[in-house]
Motif scaffolding. Sequence first.
Motif, PDB file in Angstrom:
ATOM      1  N   ALA A  52      31.577  55.672  38.170  1.00 53.56           N
ATOM      2  CA  ALA A  52      31.558  54.209  38.141  1.00 53.56           C
ATOM      3  C   ALA A  52      30.149  53.670  38.381  1.00 53.56           C
ATOM      4  CB  ALA A  52      32.525  53.654  39.190  1.00 53.56           C
ATOM      5  N   ALA A  53      29.430  54.267  39.328  1.00 53.59           N
ATOM      6  CA  ALA A  53      28.076  53.806  39.629  1.00 53.59           C
ATOM      7  C   ALA A  53      27.159  53.968  38.419  1.00 53.59           C
ATOM      8  CB  ALA A  53      27.527  54.569  40.823  1.00 53.59           C
ATOM      9  N   GLU A  54      27.321  55.070  37.706  1.00 49.95           N
ATOM     10  CA  GLU A  54      26.458  55.335  36.551  1.00 49.95           C
ATOM     11  C   GLU A  54      26.767  54.422  35.365  1.00 49.95           C
ATOM     12  OE1 GLU A  54      25.946  60.091  37.632  1.00 49.95           O
ATOM     13  OE2 GLU A  54      27.163  59.477  35.911  1.00 49.95           O
ATOM     14  N   ARG A  55      27.959  53.839  35.347  1.00 47.22           N
ATOM     15  CA  ARG A  55      28.352  52.991  34.214  1.00 47.22           C
ATOM     16  C   ARG A  55      28.605  51.544  34.619  1.00 47.22           C
ATOM     17  NH1 ARG A  55      29.464  57.982  33.577  1.00 47.22           N
ATOM     18  NH2 ARG A  55      29.401  58.996  31.531  1.00 47.22           N
ATOM     19  N   ASP A  56      28.229  51.208  35.843  1.00 50.00           N
ATOM     20  CA  ASP A  56      28.429  49.848  36.348  1.00 50.00           C
ATOM     21  C   ASP A  56      29.885  49.420  36.198  1.00 50.00           C
ATOM     22  OD1 ASP A  56      27.538  47.512  37.582  1.00 50.00           O
ATOM     23  OD2 ASP A  56      27.127  46.505  35.676  1.00 50.00           O
ATOM     24  N   ALA A  57      30.781  50.367  36.492  1.00 49.29           N
ATOM     25  CA  ALA A  57      32.215  50.094  36.364  1.00 49.29           C
ATOM     26  C   ALA A  57      32.768  49.522  37.665  1.00 49.29           C
ATOM     27  CB  ALA A  57      32.959  51.383  36.014  1.00 49.29           C
ATOM     28  N   GLN A  58      33.769  48.696  37.540  1.00 45.12           N
ATOM     29  CA  GLN A  58      34.466  48.185  38.710  1.00 45.12           C
ATOM     30  C   GLN A  58      35.511  49.202  39.162  1.00 45.12           C
ATOM     31  OE1 GLN A  58      35.212  44.022  39.359  1.00 45.12           O
ATOM     32  NE2 GLN A  58      34.793  43.580  37.211  1.00 45.12           N
ATOM     33  N   GLY A  78      33.162  47.202  28.657  1.00 39.31           N
ATOM     34  CA  GLY A  78      33.030  47.525  30.075  1.00 39.31           C
ATOM     35  C   GLY A  78      33.796  48.784  30.462  1.00 39.31           C
TER      36      GLY A  78
END
Length: 219
Positions: A52-58, A78
Motif C-alpha cells: 500500500a505504501a509503495e502504491r499510495d493505496a488506502q 487507484g
Amino acid sequence: MPPASSRDDFLTTGANRDALAMLDAPERWPQGRLMLIGGPGAGKSHLAGFWAAERDAQIVQGWTLNAGNVDELMPMGGAVVVEDGHEIGGNPAAEQGLFHLWNLTGARQGLLLITAQLPPRDWGIVLPDLRSRLDTAAQAVLPPPDEALLPAVLVKLFADRQIQVAPEVVDWLALRMDRDLDLARRLVAAMDRESLADRRAITRRLAAELLDKLAPPDA
C-alpha cells in the motif's frame, strides 16, 4: 516500539516467495483483484502495508465498509487494501460495501487487495452476487512458516523489541515450537514481559517455561 514493517524488513523464504511474487505483479491479477490468505501472524498485514505504501493505496478494515463510504476510497486508477476480509461475512452493510468496492475496482481500473485468514467460501457471505465474485478471485496463499522462516521471524521479533537473545535460545525454540507465527509473536511478547518484570535474562529455561504455558505439549 512498533515492529519494523518495510519491504526490507520482510523475511522472504520458500514459504512466502510465491505470494510475494504474485503481490508484486498486479498486472497479472484478474481484473485488478487479489486475495491474500494466511493464518494469524502469517505476514499479511506486513505485505499489504508496504504494498500500500509503495502504491499510495488506502487501507481499510473490512468490517467498516458500507455502500456509502467506499466511493471515495477508489479513485480512477487507484488502489485499496481491505484488511481482515473474513470478518465481513454476515455483516450486511460490510457485504454491500465490498460488493460496491469490487465493482468500482473494475469501473475505475483500480487495484483491490483483500487480506483474510480464510478463503472466501468460509466467510459466511450472505449476499449471493458478492459470494459468486469472491469465489472466482485469484488467491495468493501464505502457508505456515518453513524451517528457514521461523527462526528468522523469532530473531526479528526480538530485534523489534530491542532484545538481544543468544542464538542457541532461538535455535532451541525453533526446533520445539509449532511452526506458528502467531505463537511466535505471543511467545516473544511473553518473554519480554517476564524478563522485565522479574529482571530475568531470556534463557532456554525461561523460553521452556513460557512455551509450556502458551502451547502445552498435550494441547
